[in-house]
Design an enzyme around this catalytic site. Sequence first.
Site, PDB file in Angstrom:
ATOM      1  N   GLN A  78       0.850  -1.198   0.000  1.00 34.63           N
ATOM      2  CA  GLN A  78       0.000   0.000   0.000  1.00 34.63           C
ATOM      3  C   GLN A  78       0.879   1.240   0.000  1.00 34.63           C
ATOM      4  OE1 GLN A  78      -3.491  -0.769   2.988  1.00 34.63           O
ATOM      5  NE2 GLN A  78      -1.728  -1.960   3.613  1.00 34.63           N
ATOM      6  N   ASN A  79       2.193   1.034   0.064  1.00 27.38           N
ATOM      7  CA  ASN A  79       3.102   2.170   0.201  1.00 27.38           C
ATOM      8  C   ASN A  79       3.408   2.799  -1.154  1.00 27.38           C
ATOM      9  OD1 ASN A  79       3.072   1.563   2.837  1.00 27.38           O
ATOM     10  ND2 ASN A  79       5.119   0.665   2.923  1.00 27.38           N
ATOM     11  N   ILE A  80       3.738   4.060  -1.074  1.00 26.85           N
ATOM     12  CA  ILE A  80       4.022   4.815  -2.293  1.00 26.85           C
ATOM     13  C   ILE A  80       5.481   5.278  -2.282  1.00 26.85           C
ATOM     14  CG2 ILE A  80       1.630   5.543  -2.660  1.00 26.85           C
ATOM     15  CD1 ILE A  80       3.880   8.043  -1.088  1.00 26.85           C
ATOM     16  N   ASP A  81       6.287   4.663  -1.388  1.00 28.60           N
ATOM     17  CA  ASP A  81       7.616   5.223  -1.111  1.00 28.60           C
ATOM     18  C   ASP A  81       8.758   4.608  -1.917  1.00 28.60           C
ATOM     19  OD1 ASP A  81       8.074   2.727   0.138  1.00 28.60           O
ATOM     20  OD2 ASP A  81       7.581   3.525   2.119  1.00 28.60           O
ATOM     21  N   HIS A 133      -1.750   1.490  -3.996  1.00 29.37           N
ATOM     22  CA  HIS A 133      -2.110   2.903  -3.816  1.00 29.37           C
ATOM     23  C   HIS A 133      -1.222   3.822  -4.650  1.00 29.37           C
ATOM     24  CE1 HIS A 133      -4.187   1.699   0.210  1.00 29.37           C
ATOM     25  NE2 HIS A 133      -4.881   1.375  -0.849  1.00 29.37           N
ATOM     26  N   CYS A 169      -1.152  21.488 -20.632  1.00 20.92           N
ATOM     27  CA  CYS A 169      -2.550  21.949 -20.691  1.00 20.92           C
ATOM     28  C   CYS A 169      -2.947  22.831 -19.502  1.00 20.92           C
ATOM     29  CB  CYS A 169      -3.490  20.743 -20.782  1.00 20.92           C
ATOM     30  SG  CYS A 169      -3.669  19.876 -19.209  1.00 20.92           S
TER      31      CYS A 169
HETATM   32  P1  NAD Z   1      -1.568   2.519   8.811  1.00 23.25           P
HETATM   33  O1  NAD Z   1      -0.956   3.803   9.223  1.00 23.25           O
HETATM   34  O2  NAD Z   1      -3.041   2.414   8.829  1.00 23.25           O
HETATM   35  O3  NAD Z   1      -1.023   1.346   9.753  1.00 23.25           O
HETATM   36  C1  NAD Z   1       0.336   1.192  10.014  1.00 23.25           C
HETATM   37  C2  NAD Z   1       0.499  -0.028  10.871  1.00 23.25           C
HETATM   38  O4  NAD Z   1       1.867  -0.268  11.013  1.00 23.25           O
HETATM   39  C3  NAD Z   1      -0.100   0.123  12.271  1.00 23.25           C
HETATM   40  O5  NAD Z   1      -0.879  -1.021  12.563  1.00 23.25           O
HETATM   41  C4  NAD Z   1       1.134   0.217  13.187  1.00 23.25           C
HETATM   42  O6  NAD Z   1       0.921  -0.425  14.415  1.00 23.25           O
HETATM   43  C5  NAD Z   1       2.169  -0.529  12.382  1.00 23.25           C
HETATM   44  N1  NAD Z   1       3.554  -0.088  12.568  1.00 23.25           N
HETATM   45  C6  NAD Z   1       4.049   1.167  12.592  1.00 23.25           C
HETATM   46  N2  NAD Z   1       5.381   1.139  12.698  1.00 23.25           N
HETATM   47  C7  NAD Z   1       5.740  -0.167  12.775  1.00 23.25           C
HETATM   48  C8  NAD Z   1       6.979  -0.841  12.911  1.00 23.25           C
HETATM   49  N3  NAD Z   1       8.141  -0.190  12.971  1.00 23.25           N
HETATM   50  N4  NAD Z   1       6.959  -2.196  12.950  1.00 23.25           N
HETATM   51  C9  NAD Z   1       5.798  -2.885  12.900  1.00 23.25           C
HETATM   52  N5  NAD Z   1       4.604  -2.294  12.765  1.00 23.25           N
HETATM   53  C10 NAD Z   1       4.575  -0.955  12.701  1.00 23.25           C
HETATM   54  O7  NAD Z   1      -0.972   2.147   7.381  1.00 23.25           O
HETATM   55  P2  NAD Z   1      -1.543   1.231   6.209  1.00 23.25           P
HETATM   56  O8  NAD Z   1      -2.233   0.037   6.772  1.00 23.25           O
HETATM   57  O9  NAD Z   1      -0.439   1.065   5.241  1.00 23.25           O
HETATM   58  O10 NAD Z   1      -2.680   2.055   5.496  1.00 23.25           O
HETATM   59  C11 NAD Z   1      -2.737   3.436   5.418  1.00 23.25           C
HETATM   60  C12 NAD Z   1      -2.352   4.094   4.106  1.00 23.25           C
HETATM   61  O11 NAD Z   1      -1.171   4.782   4.387  1.00 23.25           O
HETATM   62  C13 NAD Z   1      -2.003   3.305   2.918  1.00 23.25           C
HETATM   63  O12 NAD Z   1      -2.915   3.627   1.945  1.00 23.25           O
HETATM   64  C14 NAD Z   1      -0.636   3.856   2.449  1.00 23.25           C
HETATM   65  O13 NAD Z   1      -0.714   4.161   1.075  1.00 23.25           O
HETATM   66  C15 NAD Z   1      -0.478   5.113   3.195  1.00 23.25           C
HETATM   67  N6  NAD Z   1       0.853   5.542   3.641  1.00 23.25           N
HETATM   68  C16 NAD Z   1       1.991   5.123   3.016  1.00 23.25           C
HETATM   69  C17 NAD Z   1       3.225   5.516   3.494  1.00 23.25           C
HETATM   70  C18 NAD Z   1       4.452   5.048   2.774  1.00 23.25           C
HETATM   71  O14 NAD Z   1       4.434   4.886   1.545  1.00 23.25           O
HETATM   72  N7  NAD Z   1       5.545   4.797   3.493  1.00 23.25           N
HETATM   73  C19 NAD Z   1       3.313   6.321   4.627  1.00 23.25           C
HETATM   74  C20 NAD Z   1       2.132   6.769   5.237  1.00 23.25           C
HETATM   75  C21 NAD Z   1       0.905   6.352   4.733  1.00 23.25           C
END
Ligand code: NAD
Length: 259
Positions: free
Chosen positions: A114-117, A134, A169
Site C-alpha cells: 500500500q506504500n508509495i515510497d 495505492h 494543458c
Molecule cells: P496505517 O498507518 O493504517 O497502519 C500502520 C500499521 O503499522 C499500524 O498497525 C502500526 O501499528 C504498524 N507499525 C508502525 N510502525 C511499525 C513498525 N516499525 N513495525 C511494525 N509495525 C509498525 O498504514 P496502512 O495500513 O499502510 O494504510 C494506510 C495508508 O497509508 C495506505 O494507503 C498507504 O498508502 C499510506 N501511507 C503510506 C506511506 C508510505 O508509503 N511509506 C506512509 C504513510 C501512509
Amino acid sequence: MRLSTTSLGTIVTLTEDIIKAQKIVKQSHRIVVFSGAGISTESGIPDFRSPGGLWTKYDPSIYANYQKFLHNPEKFWEMQREVTPLLENALPNPAHFACVELENQERLLAIITQNIDYLHQRAGIKKTPIFELHGTGFRAHCVKCRYSISREELLEKIKTEPIPRCDKCGGLVKPSVVLFGEELPQEDFSSAQQAAQDCDLVIVVGSSLQVYPANCIPGIAKDVGAKIIIIDQYGTDFDAMADVVLIGMAGELFPQIVK
Ligand code: NAD
C-alpha cells in the site's frame, strides 16, 4: 518484580512465536508479502494511524481526498511539502531487505504494497512483481490530460510553483498516488488478487488492515488455504485470522523469521 516477570513471559512467548513463524516460512514456497506504512516507519517515514502518525496532524478527509484536491489543492500540497523530503531521504531498512532475502531464497511470489515510497524497489527487489495498490510517489501526472512527469521533474516544479500545473494543458499535477475517492490501479489490484489466490503464505508487515479494498488480500489467501503471519507494532483487527502474530518492530522481527 512484576515487570520482570511480565517481560520474561513476553520474551518466551515471542521466541516460541518466532520459531513457529520460521517453520511456516520454511515450509512455504509461494510467499506474498503484504506491506503497509509500518514497514517504512523505521526508514523515517511516519505512518498514518500510529500515535504521531500523519493523520494526527492532517485530517485525511481534507488533505488526502481526491475531490478536495480538485477544489482546494493548497491543502494537499501543504501535506506533500512535509512528506516529499521524507520520501527523498528515506533508505530501506532491514524489513525491506528481508523481502530481498526471500527473493534470493526463491520463495517470494509477489509483494503487494500500500506504500508509495518505492523502498521495496530501492532495497533491490529485482524479479519479483511489486503491486503498488495505492500508486507511487515516484511519478506524477496531470489529472486533466494524464501527461506523466518524473519525480525529478516534479521536484523541480514544486520549487517554483506553489500549486504545480501541467506544462501541456495547465491542469493540476498530482503525484500518482491514490487518494480517497479514487479508483485503485485496476491492473495491479487484479494481479494482487490473483497472487493472493496462488500463494501459500501471506506475511502482513506494518499494516493496520483498515483500508478497503486492499485489506481484502489476506482474507482471499486465507480462503484458499494459505497461512497468514502478521507482524505489527500494536496488532490489528485481523489478528484472529492469523496463524502467528508477531508484536514488535518489523525491522527486528521480519529478518528473524526469514533466516
Ligand atoms: P496505517 O498507518 O493504517 O497502519 C500502520 C500499521 O503499522 C499500524 O498497525 C502500526 O501499528 C504498524 N507499525 C508502525 N510502525 C511499525 C513498525 N516499525 N513495525 C511494525 N509495525 C509498525 O498504514 P496502512 O495500513 O499502510 O494504510 C494506510 C495508508 O497509508 C495506505 O494507503 C498507504 O498508502 C499510506 N501511507 C503510506 C506511506 C508510505 O508509503 N511509506 C506512509 C504513510 C501512509
